[in-house]
Design a protein around this motif. Structure first.
Motif, PDB file in Angstrom:
ATOM      1  N   TRP A 222       6.347  25.473 -28.764  1.00 26.63           N
ATOM      2  CA  TRP A 222       6.684  24.080 -28.470  1.00 26.63           C
ATOM      3  C   TRP A 222       7.655  23.511 -29.503  1.00 26.63           C
ATOM      4  CZ3 TRP A 222       6.130  22.168 -23.930  1.00 26.63           C
ATOM      5  CH2 TRP A 222       5.062  22.562 -23.124  1.00 26.63           C
ATOM      6  N   GLN A 223       8.645  22.805 -29.001  1.00 25.35           N
ATOM      7  CA  GLN A 223       9.599  22.077 -29.836  1.00 25.35           C
ATOM      8  C   GLN A 223       9.554  20.627 -29.357  1.00 25.35           C
ATOM      9  OE1 GLN A 223      11.253  23.948 -32.195  1.00 25.35           O
ATOM     10  NE2 GLN A 223      10.143  25.722 -31.390  1.00 25.35           N
ATOM     11  N   VAL A 224      10.343  19.762 -30.007  1.00 26.17           N
ATOM     12  CA  VAL A 224      10.364  18.355 -29.585  1.00 26.17           C
ATOM     13  C   VAL A 224      11.814  17.873 -29.531  1.00 26.17           C
ATOM     14  CG1 VAL A 224       9.643  16.003 -30.138  1.00 26.17           C
ATOM     15  CG2 VAL A 224       8.106  17.899 -30.639  1.00 26.17           C
ATOM     16  N   TYR A 225      12.144  17.210 -28.439  1.00 28.70           N
ATOM     17  CA  TYR A 225      13.450  16.538 -28.336  1.00 28.70           C
ATOM     18  C   TYR A 225      13.196  15.059 -28.020  1.00 28.70           C
ATOM     19  CZ  TYR A 225      17.632  14.687 -26.213  1.00 28.70           C
ATOM     20  OH  TYR A 225      18.690  13.859 -25.909  1.00 28.70           O
ATOM     21  N   GLU A 226      13.616  14.181 -28.892  1.00 31.28           N
ATOM     22  CA  GLU A 226      13.445  12.736 -28.670  1.00 31.28           C
ATOM     23  C   GLU A 226      12.008  12.389 -28.268  1.00 31.28           C
ATOM     24  OE1 GLU A 226      15.631  10.203 -29.042  1.00 31.28           O
ATOM     25  OE2 GLU A 226      17.266  11.477 -29.713  1.00 31.28           O
ATOM     26  N   GLY A 227      11.070  13.027 -28.929  1.00 31.31           N
ATOM     27  CA  GLY A 227       9.657  12.732 -28.648  1.00 31.31           C
ATOM     28  C   GLY A 227       9.104  13.451 -27.424  1.00 31.31           C
ATOM     29  N   ILE A 228       9.945  14.234 -26.745  1.00 30.16           N
ATOM     30  CA  ILE A 228       9.494  14.938 -25.527  1.00 30.16           C
ATOM     31  C   ILE A 228       9.241  16.417 -25.872  1.00 30.16           C
ATOM     32  CG2 ILE A 228      10.096  15.576 -23.144  1.00 30.16           C
ATOM     33  CD1 ILE A 228      12.134  13.209 -23.239  1.00 30.16           C
ATOM     34  N   PRO A 229       8.071  16.945 -25.505  1.00 35.57           N
ATOM     35  CA  PRO A 229       7.812  18.370 -25.776  1.00 35.57           C
ATOM     36  C   PRO A 229       8.802  19.260 -25.015  1.00 35.57           C
ATOM     37  CG  PRO A 229       5.788  17.221 -25.127  1.00 35.57           C
ATOM     38  CD  PRO A 229       6.922  16.278 -24.865  1.00 35.57           C
ATOM     39  N   VAL A 230       9.314  20.259 -25.705  1.00 37.87           N
ATOM     40  CA  VAL A 230      10.288  21.183 -25.100  1.00 37.87           C
ATOM     41  C   VAL A 230       9.752  22.599 -25.207  1.00 37.87           C
ATOM     42  CG1 VAL A 230      12.623  22.148 -25.281  1.00 37.87           C
ATOM     43  CG2 VAL A 230      12.241  19.724 -25.798  1.00 37.87           C
ATOM     44  N   MET A 231       9.770  23.318 -24.087  1.00 39.20           N
ATOM     45  CA  MET A 231       9.396  24.730 -24.103  1.00 39.20           C
ATOM     46  C   MET A 231      10.639  25.576 -23.824  1.00 39.20           C
ATOM     47  SD  MET A 231       7.411  27.239 -24.441  1.00 39.20           S
ATOM     48  CE  MET A 231       5.895  26.375 -24.813  1.00 39.20           C
ATOM     49  N   PRO A 232      11.130  26.276 -24.821  1.00 38.42           N
ATOM     50  CA  PRO A 232      12.247  27.197 -24.575  1.00 38.42           C
ATOM     51  C   PRO A 232      11.719  28.472 -23.931  1.00 38.42           C
ATOM     52  CG  PRO A 232      12.091  26.551 -26.922  1.00 38.42           C
ATOM     53  CD  PRO A 232      10.791  26.200 -26.257  1.00 38.42           C
ATOM     54  N   THR A 233      12.446  28.978 -22.957  1.00 32.20           N
ATOM     55  CA  THR A 233      12.086  30.283 -22.374  1.00 32.20           C
ATOM     56  C   THR A 233      13.360  31.020 -21.986  1.00 32.20           C
ATOM     57  OG1 THR A 233      10.515  31.398 -20.920  1.00 32.20           O
ATOM     58  CG2 THR A 233      11.768  29.586 -19.926  1.00 32.20           C
ATOM     59  N   PHE A 234      13.190  32.265 -21.539  1.00 30.99           N
ATOM     60  CA  PHE A 234      14.382  33.042 -21.179  1.00 30.99           C
ATOM     61  C   PHE A 234      15.056  32.462 -19.935  1.00 30.99           C
ATOM     62  CE2 PHE A 234      12.008  36.685 -23.290  1.00 30.99           C
ATOM     63  CZ  PHE A 234      12.835  36.711 -24.402  1.00 30.99           C
ATOM     64  N   HIS A 235      16.369  32.656 -19.872  1.00 30.35           N
ATOM     65  CA  HIS A 235      17.146  32.229 -18.701  1.00 30.35           C
ATOM     66  C   HIS A 235      16.853  33.185 -17.534  1.00 30.35           C
ATOM     67  CE1 HIS A 235      20.566  31.278 -16.160  1.00 30.35           C
ATOM     68  NE2 HIS A 235      20.781  30.215 -16.907  1.00 30.35           N
ATOM     69  N   PRO A 236      16.739  32.648 -16.304  1.00 29.48           N
ATOM     70  CA  PRO A 236      16.470  33.538 -15.166  1.00 29.48           C
ATOM     71  C   PRO A 236      17.519  34.649 -15.003  1.00 29.48           C
ATOM     72  CG  PRO A 236      16.435  31.221 -14.473  1.00 29.48           C
ATOM     73  CD  PRO A 236      16.736  31.226 -15.939  1.00 29.48           C
ATOM     74  N   SER A 237      18.771  34.412 -15.382  1.00 28.08           N
ATOM     75  CA  SER A 237      19.782  35.485 -15.283  1.00 28.08           C
ATOM     76  C   SER A 237      19.391  36.661 -16.168  1.00 28.08           C
ATOM     77  CB  SER A 237      21.161  35.005 -15.758  1.00 28.08           C
ATOM     78  OG  SER A 237      21.589  33.952 -15.000  1.00 28.08           O
ATOM     79  N   TYR A 238      18.821  36.342 -17.318  1.00 30.05           N
ATOM     80  CA  TYR A 238      18.371  37.396 -18.223  1.00 30.05           C
ATOM     81  C   TYR A 238      17.204  38.163 -17.579  1.00 30.05           C
ATOM     82  CZ  TYR A 238      16.210  39.563 -22.323  1.00 30.05           C
ATOM     83  OH  TYR A 238      15.640  40.449 -23.200  1.00 30.05           O
ATOM     84  N   LEU A 239      16.344  37.413 -16.884  1.00 24.40           N
ATOM     85  CA  LEU A 239      15.210  38.074 -16.217  1.00 24.40           C
ATOM     86  C   LEU A 239      15.684  39.029 -15.120  1.00 24.40           C
ATOM     87  CD1 LEU A 239      12.500  35.286 -15.811  1.00 24.40           C
ATOM     88  CD2 LEU A 239      12.773  36.998 -17.612  1.00 24.40           C
ATOM     89  N   LEU A 240      16.814  38.666 -14.482  1.00 26.14           N
ATOM     90  CA  LEU A 240      17.338  39.572 -13.445  1.00 26.14           C
ATOM     91  C   LEU A 240      17.782  40.887 -14.080  1.00 26.14           C
ATOM     92  CD1 LEU A 240      19.439  37.057 -11.272  1.00 26.14           C
ATOM     93  CD2 LEU A 240      17.239  38.115 -10.682  1.00 26.14           C
ATOM     94  N   ARG A 241      18.275  40.797 -15.315  1.00 27.07           N
ATOM     95  CA  ARG A 241      18.718  42.016 -16.007  1.00 27.07           C
ATOM     96  C   ARG A 241      17.551  42.713 -16.707  1.00 27.07           C
ATOM     97  NH1 ARG A 241      22.481  38.239 -17.842  1.00 27.07           N
ATOM     98  NH2 ARG A 241      21.661  38.310 -19.967  1.00 27.07           N
TER      99      ARG A 241
END
Ligand code: URA
Length: 271
Positions: A222-241
């Protein structure tokens, strides 16, 4: 006028000059960290939004301070705006060189009051053709994550990108392109005020969170942007590869669902 009054006047003048400068640059929303509570809810608002009615097919929802929605009591002094007025302000954008190769601006789509916002990198070929985010192969995978994984409707979340025009050959957007465009996605987030943001891959993660850390290290935390929780994850294009990484993305999405209070489908009922 005593010295303190003169200093106050000086500060007010500087703030006013700065705001006018920002307005001249096209900024219409200024987010103030949630730790800076407005002195009064009835304080006068600086509303720089255009007086002409918005002309787009975006859903027009007046943003209200989050406290007025009664979600979680976070304070926000974001000024009222609408997605439509942000789209209007974007116009037929020529702020960076990406406009030269685009067919269509891809503004973003979904529910203007979504609890969940996905932020991608930038439109690809199919998105540029259709003017909609995530409608190509990677988009199908993102749709599956939302609809089959989260058991939600795609139309109930909001999906957008760091840049709104297709980088040639689907390369990553360059720093000057991001700098010209990122203010718009920040305004969109400020208006929607979601409960959670998911950043897809390096470009939105690094630019929204102002970090150089790679997605492999960032994902799942978990990260925070302007008080909003942010979950970074892999890009779907990467998942295709790299389909072997789908399990990791599902782990990240389950954290998001938990944060949103959504029930997580049991393994047996997964398909
Ligand atoms: N990839 C992105 O990052 N965004 C899109 O809209 C489509 C593919």
């Amino acid at each position: 006028m005593d010295e303190i009054q003169r200093e106050l006047l000086d500060i007010v003048t500087q703030v006013r000059t700065h705001l006018e400068y920002q307005r001249a640059l096209g900024v219409r929303v200024i987010a103030v960290p949630s730790s800076v509570a407005p002195l009064s809810h009835s304080a006068p608002k600086i509303d720089a939004s255009p007086s002409t009615p918005p002309v787009t097919n975006q859903k027009v929802i007046k943003a209200v301070p989050l406290s007025a929605r009664g979600d979680d009591g976070r304070t926000s002094s974001v000024h009222p705006e609408t997605l439509a007025s942000i789209r209007e302000e974007l116009g037929e954008c020529v702020r960076c060189k990406l406009h030269k190769g685009r067919k269509t601006i891809v503004f973003g789509e979904g529910d203007a009051e979504a609890k969940l916002v996905f932020v991608g990198e930038g439109p690809g070929f199919e998105e540029d053709q259709q003017g909609r985010p995530f409608v190509g192969a990677a988009g199908q995978l993102l749709t599956d994550i939302i609809e089959k994984g989260m058991r939600n409707k795609r139309a109930e979340v909001y999906i957008c990108n760091i840049v709104k025009c297709r980088p040639p050959g689907n390369r990553n957007p360059e720093p000057d392109e991001v700098a010209a465009c990122i203010g718009f996605v920040k305004q969109q987030i400020a208006v929607i005020r979601p409960q959670v943001i998911v950043t897809l891959g390096n470009v939105p993660t690094q630019n929204l969170l102002n970090t150089k850390e790679g997605i492999t290290r960032m994902r799942g935390k978990w990260q925070v942007y302007e008080g909003i929780p942010v979950m970074p994850t892999f890009h779907p294009s990467y998942l295709l590869r790299s389909p072997g990484e789908k399990g990791n993305v599902w782990e990240d999405i389950k954290l998001v669902m938990k944060k949103l209070g959504l029930s997580i489908p049991s393994k047996e009922s997964d398909s």
